[in-house]
Design a protein around this motif. Structure first.
Motif, PDB file in Angstrom:
ATOM      1  N   ILE A   5      31.758   5.869 -21.095  1.00  0.00           N
ATOM      2  CA  ILE A   5      32.434   6.328 -19.866  1.00  0.00           C
ATOM      3  C   ILE A   5      31.443   6.862 -18.834  1.00  0.00           C
ATOM      4  O   ILE A   5      31.850   7.285 -17.758  1.00  0.00           O
ATOM      5  CB  ILE A   5      33.554   7.355 -20.137  1.00  0.00           C
ATOM      6  N   GLY A   6      30.140   6.843 -19.121  1.00  0.00           N
ATOM      7  CA  GLY A   6      29.181   7.275 -18.106  1.00  0.00           C
ATOM      8  C   GLY A   6      27.908   7.808 -18.736  1.00  0.00           C
ATOM      9  O   GLY A   6      27.834   7.997 -19.950  1.00  0.00           O
TER      10      GLY A   6
ATOM     11  N   TYR B 257      26.063  10.480 -19.555  1.00  0.00           N
ATOM     12  CA  TYR B 257      25.900  11.878 -19.953  1.00  0.00           C
ATOM     13  C   TYR B 257      26.174  11.917 -21.445  1.00  0.00           C
ATOM     14  O   TYR B 257      26.848  11.038 -21.984  1.00  0.00           O
ATOM     15  CB  TYR B 257      26.868  12.810 -19.198  1.00  0.00           C
TER      16      TYR B 257
ATOM     17  N   LEU C 199      27.836  13.185 -24.698  1.00  0.00           N
ATOM     18  CA  LEU C 199      28.996  13.871 -25.267  1.00  0.00           C
ATOM     19  C   LEU C 199      28.793  14.006 -26.774  1.00  0.00           C
ATOM     20  O   LEU C 199      27.816  13.499 -27.330  1.00  0.00           O
ATOM     21  CB  LEU C 199      30.273  13.077 -24.977  1.00  0.00           C
TER      22      LEU C 199
HETATM   23  C1  9D3 Z   1      21.421  12.858 -27.993  1.00  0.00           C
HETATM   24  C2  9D3 Z   1      21.723  11.764 -28.946  1.00  0.00           C
HETATM   25  N1  9D3 Z   1      21.364  10.460 -28.332  1.00  0.00           N
HETATM   26  C3  9D3 Z   1      19.992  10.119 -28.682  1.00  0.00           C
HETATM   27  C4  9D3 Z   1      19.378   9.188 -27.711  1.00  0.00           C
HETATM   28  C5  9D3 Z   1      22.277   9.402 -28.769  1.00  0.00           C
HETATM   29  C6  9D3 Z   1      23.694   9.763 -28.803  1.00  0.00           C
HETATM   30  C7  9D3 Z   1      24.427   9.663 -29.969  1.00  0.00           C
HETATM   31  C8  9D3 Z   1      25.771   9.973 -30.000  1.00  0.00           C
HETATM   32  C9  9D3 Z   1      24.369  10.144 -27.635  1.00  0.00           C
HETATM   33  C10 9D3 Z   1      25.726  10.457 -27.669  1.00  0.00           C
HETATM   34  C11 9D3 Z   1      26.419  10.386 -28.848  1.00  0.00           C
HETATM   35  C12 9D3 Z   1      27.874  10.700 -28.885  1.00  0.00           C
HETATM   36  N2  9D3 Z   1      28.542  10.069 -27.751  1.00  0.00           N
HETATM   37  C13 9D3 Z   1      29.535   9.199 -27.879  1.00  0.00           C
HETATM   38  O1  9D3 Z   1      29.970   8.919 -28.989  1.00  0.00           O
HETATM   39  C14 9D3 Z   1      30.087   8.563 -26.696  1.00  0.00           C
HETATM   40  C15 9D3 Z   1      29.763   8.722 -25.303  1.00  0.00           C
HETATM   41  C16 9D3 Z   1      28.832   9.557 -24.624  1.00  0.00           C
HETATM   42  O2  9D3 Z   1      28.096  10.384 -25.176  1.00  0.00           O
HETATM   43  N3  9D3 Z   1      28.750   9.446 -23.245  1.00  0.00           N
HETATM   44  C17 9D3 Z   1      29.529   8.592 -22.551  1.00  0.00           C
HETATM   45  N4  9D3 Z   1      30.400   7.798 -23.131  1.00  0.00           N
HETATM   46  C18 9D3 Z   1      30.520   7.879 -24.506  1.00  0.00           C
HETATM   47  S1  9D3 Z   1      31.548   6.939 -25.423  1.00  0.00           S
HETATM   48  C19 9D3 Z   1      31.065   7.611 -26.845  1.00  0.00           C
END
Ligand code: 9D3
Length: 247
Positions: free
Chosen positions: A133-134, A136, A138
């Motif tokens: 969804i963008g 950032y 979550l």
């Molecule tokens: C800080 C962790 N990141 C390392 C590069 C990877 C990461 C893993 C798991 C980042 C976010 C997540 C959890 N996010 C989602 O499951 C997610 C999400 C989001 O974080 N932002 C926008 N849309 C979505 S849809 C699912």
């Protein structure tokens, strides 16, 4: 339309969807939601859904088997031709055109990730599309699943009242909104723009379109590029720029 959500936090989905216009649409049977918790598809005493990543490193990864069983049960309650969408931070950016298309699908399975994500083999075997969804970070896919459901539910016939529905698909599509005002007409010396109280409906419509074009040009120029403008709209925008330059 039937929507199934695969999530480790089904309560979060159910609670949020009780509220507002979407809650009323659910009550009235305009669409249906079923949740499938991967934890219900485990068979060890700890009901384990995650495990350490191969190759090492921080965080945990969702295991294939509970996720796969939950998705397959979800698909089982939906009509044929339904699509499986994984909500992941690296997915295709969700936008209004995708909500419009998904609205015509017979059913939709939304799969919310948690932790660092899910074993890649699950994505390869069980998923049709991956949406974000963008840009950032979550904590998981539940809020994104709710965002997607809200956007789709609003497009279903009967969810919105007739006056709200009339706002959709208007000439101002693809533009940011014009400014809105309500009473009092004078507030600490700041009056509502005179045209809005003039009763001249053609002048009001023209002013609103001009404001929408001007604000889109200022705030979201890429939307204007994508949408294009008629000759009349070009003139309205030029007038907006000229008036702005004089102030
Ligand atoms: C800080 C962790 N990141 C390392 C590069 C990877 C990461 C893993 C798991 C980042 C976010 C997540 C959890 N996010 C989602 O499951 C997610 C999400 C989001 O974080 N932002 C926008 N849309 C979505 S849809 C699912």
């Amino acid at each position: 339309m039937r929507i199934a959500v695969v999530s480790l936090f089904p309560q979060m989905i159910h609670d949020a969807l009780r509220i507002g216009v979407v809650g009323r649409a659910l009550e009235r049977g305009i669409f249906q939601i079923d949740c499938f918790d991967p934890r219900d598809y485990t068979d060890d005493i700890h009901r384990t859904v995650d495990d350490r990543p191969f190759g090492g490193g921080p965080g945990m990864v969702l295991k294939v088997e509970p996720m796969r069983s939950a998705v397959r049960d979800a698909v089982g309650v939906l009509p044929p031709g339904s699509r499986r969408v994984y909500l992941g931070a690296d997915g295709r950016r969700f936008e209004q055109s995708m909500a419009r298309e998904a609205c015509a699908w017979p059913g939709l399975v939304l799969i919310a990730g948690r932790y660092e994500g899910v074993d890649e083999r699950f994505i390869e075997q069980e998923i049709d599309e991956e949406w974000s969804i963008g840009d950032y970070v979550l904590s998981g896919g539940e809020l994104p699943a709710l965002v997607v459901i809200d956007a789709i539910a609003r497009l279903m016939p009967g969810t919105l009242g007739s006056s709200e529905s009339a706002l959709q698909e208007s000439f101002s599509d693809g533009l940011v909104d014009w400014p809105h005002y309500t009473r009092p007409q004078a507030l600490e010396g700041r009056d509502v723009p005179a045209v809005l109280a003039s009763g001249d409906h053609a002048a009001i419509a023209r002013w609103r379109l001009q404001q929408a074009l001007g604000r889109t040009w200022l705030r979201r120029p890429e939307l204007l590029e994508r949408r294009g403008m008629s000759d009349e709209e070009r003139e309205l925008l030029e007038e907006f720029k000229n008036e702005r330059a004089r102030q």
